[in-house]
Design an enzyme around this catalytic site. Structure first.
Site, PDB file in Angstrom:
ATOM      1  N   PHE A  79       0.835  -1.284  -0.030  1.00 59.83           N
ATOM      2  CA  PHE A  79      -0.021   0.033  -0.062  1.00 59.83           C
ATOM      3  C   PHE A  79       0.850   1.369   0.024  1.00 59.83           C
ATOM      4  CE2 PHE A  79      -2.938  -3.285   1.757  1.00 59.83           C
ATOM      5  CZ  PHE A  79      -4.043  -3.118   0.909  1.00 59.83           C
ATOM      6  N   HIS A 188     -11.920  -4.474   1.184  1.00 58.95           N
ATOM      7  CA  HIS A 188     -10.556  -3.706   0.746  1.00 58.95           C
ATOM      8  C   HIS A 188     -10.767  -2.354   0.604  1.00 58.95           C
ATOM      9  CE1 HIS A 188      -7.126  -2.810  -2.193  1.00 58.95           C
ATOM     10  NE2 HIS A 188      -6.741  -3.705  -1.624  1.00 58.95           N
TER      11      HIS A 188
END
Length: 222
Positions: A79, A188
């Protein structure tokens, strides 16, 4: 050799994996791939998650899927992006949730190294990708390697928080001993989840658990 860049402690723990046929196949695949394509992240950053978070320091695991496939984005942490790179949509949503959950201001940089250095193991299931081709290095051996990593953390450590966001990450639950660790599951952070990620409060829940187990909480504000 790709594992030449790996932290010595992790290298010792994972030594058996490097001897397995699948890992030799993975090495060969990457060698061939680099002859005709750009591969991200750069080789020296492939194992950043391991090198910034030694095995003995792991408190939290945040599992991603693939590295970012745009030039200059991927830095070896799930990320996370390099300084100066515009936030990808999932990371932007993570920061929105962080502000709501922990009152952290939206940071100037999307580089999550500061988390990694506090014991947040930012692991992608696949550690490399071909430029502009998402999923291009899936099913080449990385998943077998990172599944082994998750299992080793589960077996050899106690009271680790596993944050599993989205169905792909949630599928890793069988690798983790729920009697020894805290598993937090959510949608998510991608905009494709239509905001279902928001309100999960995983950052504060992780810290509550760590404190309860006598561990130092994570300073999530960047």
């Amino acid at each position: 050799m790709i594992d030449a860049e790996l932290d010595a402690g992790w290298k010792a723990i994972l030594s058996e994996e490097f001897k397995k046929d699948y890992f030799f196949g993975l090495r060969n695949f990457l060698d061939e791939e680099k002859k005709s394509h750009l591969v991200f992240p750069p080789e020296k950053l492939i194992f950043s998650a391991f090198n910034l978070t030694p095995f003995e320091d792991v408190k939290v695991v945040i599992l991603g899927q693939d590295p970012y496939h745009g030039a200059g984005q991927a830095n070896g942490l799930s990320f996370s992006v390099n300084d100066g790179v515009r936030f990808p949509p999932s990371l932007a949503n993570i920061f929105k949730e962080l502000k709501s959950d922990c009152n952290c201001e939206i940071p100037l940089s999307g580089n999550l190294e500061r988390w990694a250095k506090q014991g947040v193991f930012l692991l992608n299931a696949t550690l490399t990708v071909r430029q502009s081709t998402p999923g291009s290095h899936q099913n080449k051996g990385w998943e077998q390697f990172t599944d082994a990593v998750i299992k080793l953390i589960s077996e050899k450590k106690e009271n680790v928080v596993f944050m599993l966001w989205g169905n792909y990450a949630k599928a890793k639950v069988p690798l983790i001993d729920e009697a020894k660790h805290l598993i937090l599951q959510a949608a998510h952070p991608s905009p494709l989840a239509r905001g279902a990620y928001f309100g999960s409060k995983h950052f504060s829940k992780a810290n509550e658990y760590l404190v309860r187990k006598g561990k130092e909480p994570i300073d999530w504000c960047l």
